[in-house]
Design an enzyme around this catalytic site. Structure first.
Site, PDB file in Angstrom:
ATOM      1  N   HIS A   1      12.167 -26.080  77.336  1.00  0.00           N
ATOM      2  CA  HIS A   1      10.936 -26.599  77.952  1.00  0.00           C
ATOM      3  C   HIS A   1      10.602 -25.891  79.271  1.00  0.00           C
ATOM      4  O   HIS A   1      10.866 -26.449  80.342  1.00  0.00           O
ATOM      5  CB  HIS A   1      11.116 -28.090  78.268  1.00  0.00           C
ATOM      6  CG  HIS A   1      11.116 -28.989  77.080  1.00  0.00           C
ATOM      7  ND1 HIS A   1       9.983 -29.626  76.626  1.00  0.00           N
ATOM      8  CD2 HIS A   1      12.104 -29.367  76.260  1.00  0.00           C
ATOM      9  CE1 HIS A   1      10.291 -30.355  75.568  1.00  0.00           C
ATOM     10  NE2 HIS A   1      11.562 -30.214  75.327  1.00  0.00           N
TER      11      HIS A   1
ATOM     12  N   GLU B   1       7.892 -25.801  80.730  1.00  0.00           N
ATOM     13  CA  GLU B   1       6.911 -26.614  81.478  1.00  0.00           C
ATOM     14  C   GLU B   1       7.587 -27.686  82.331  1.00  0.00           C
ATOM     15  O   GLU B   1       6.936 -28.321  83.149  1.00  0.00           O
ATOM     16  CB  GLU B   1       5.882 -27.237  80.516  1.00  0.00           C
ATOM     17  CG  GLU B   1       6.326 -28.459  79.739  1.00  0.00           C
ATOM     18  CD  GLU B   1       7.295 -28.163  78.593  1.00  0.00           C
ATOM     19  OE1 GLU B   1       7.723 -26.998  78.422  1.00  0.00           O
ATOM     20  OE2 GLU B   1       7.652 -29.113  77.870  1.00  0.00           O
TER      21      GLU B   1
ATOM     22  N   CYS C   1      10.014 -26.325  71.828  1.00  0.00           N
ATOM     23  CA  CYS C   1      10.904 -27.366  71.290  1.00  0.00           C
ATOM     24  C   CYS C   1      10.353 -27.948  69.986  1.00  0.00           C
ATOM     25  O   CYS C   1      10.353 -27.247  68.974  1.00  0.00           O
ATOM     26  CB  CYS C   1      11.162 -28.425  72.358  1.00  0.00           C
ATOM     27  SG  CYS C   1      12.684 -29.336  72.050  1.00  0.00           S
TER      28      CYS C   1
HETATM   29  N1  GLN Z   1      14.440 -33.474  68.788  1.00  0.00           N
HETATM   30  C1  GLN Z   1      13.018 -33.347  68.739  1.00  0.00           C
HETATM   31  C2  GLN Z   1      12.535 -33.100  67.309  1.00  0.00           C
HETATM   32  O1  GLN Z   1      13.303 -32.899  66.444  1.00  0.00           O
HETATM   33  C3  GLN Z   1      12.531 -32.222  69.628  1.00  0.00           C
HETATM   34  C4  GLN Z   1      12.820 -32.581  71.035  1.00  0.00           C
HETATM   35  C5  GLN Z   1      11.876 -31.966  72.030  1.00  0.00           C
HETATM   36  O2  GLN Z   1      10.780 -31.530  71.706  1.00  0.00           O
HETATM   37  N2  GLN Z   1      12.300 -31.998  73.262  1.00  0.00           N
HETATM   38  O3  GLN Z   1      11.370 -33.112  67.073  1.00  0.00           O
END
Ligand code: GLN
Length: 208
Positions: free
Chosen positions: A177, A179, A78
């Site tokens: 994610h 995890e 992410c």
């Molecule tokens: N929206 C977050 C970002 O732009 C990422 C979200 C996440 O890691 N769950 O950094």
């Protein structure tokens, strides 16, 4: 084998917990010296602007790039995927708010790609390289990959075709994610395929 988990902000404790379930040794990484002795690094989800600024402040950005250049495997989930990319799509960062990136994968990534209504959802993905069954995936204000360079292997796509998991050499990126699920497939793939290959190459003298 010891896996470092970047612990500046975000969901690092969850990665450490999953690695423990797999029987892999994990250490939290907060400073460049913490990378010593690590065989790999996971960059967790969280807030990519915050993590990026802390990477610069701690000088971990250059330390991570240096280790990546010697072949250390890195997996970004992410926000971690955003940081691994080279450039951001339209919604990348606000004017006057620079977004430091590690630039280790040829990915153009769009942050917060799912808008406010659908900003978090759970689905399953086909990821043949990782598991022979659908893998559960939790997307939280997630990015998507808008463009990939020639060296990038797309591992999974959403039904609309956007790539959400990719590998380039020893770097792995997932928009979601693993995890936060009970499914160990992605951690197993990272530890038992990506990191194990790198460690084996190192033993053969290919990894300095
Ligand atoms: N929206 C977050 C970002 O732009 C990422 C979200 C996440 O890691 N769950 O950094």
């Amino acid at each position: 084998m010891v896996i470092g988990v970047l612990a500046l902000q975000g969901a690092f404790a969850e990665h450490v917990r999953v690695l423990a379930r797999l029987g892999a040794a994990a250490r939290e990484v907060r400073l460049p010296a913490d990378l010593d002795g690590m065989d790999a690094l996971i960059i967790p989800g969280g807030e990519s602007t915050t993590i990026g600024k802390l990477l610069v402040l701690t000088e971990l950005d250059n330390a991570i790039r240096a280790r990546a250049a010697t072949g250390m495997p890195i997996w970004g989930t992410c926000a971690g995927m955003i940081l691994l990319g080279r450039n951001l799509g339209d919604s990348g960062s606000r004017v006057g708010e620079p977004q430091p990136l590690l630039g280790l994968m040829d990915l153009r990534v769009r942050r917060n790609a799912f808008g406010s209504q659908l900003d978090s959802f759970e689905t399953t993905l086909k990821v043949p390289a990782v598991a022979d069954r659908p893998v559960p995936a939790i997307f939280i204000r997630a990015p998507v990959i808008e463009e990939t360079g020639p060296g990038v292997e797309v591992l999974a796509r959403l039904p609309d075709g956007h790539p959400v998991a990719a590998r380039q050499g020893r770097c792995l990126a997932t928009a979601f994610h693993p995890e936060l699920t009970d499914d160990l497939a992605f951690h197993r793939y990272f530890v038992e395929v990506v990191v194990a290959e790198a460690v084996a190459d190192g033993r053969k003298g290919g990894w300095t």
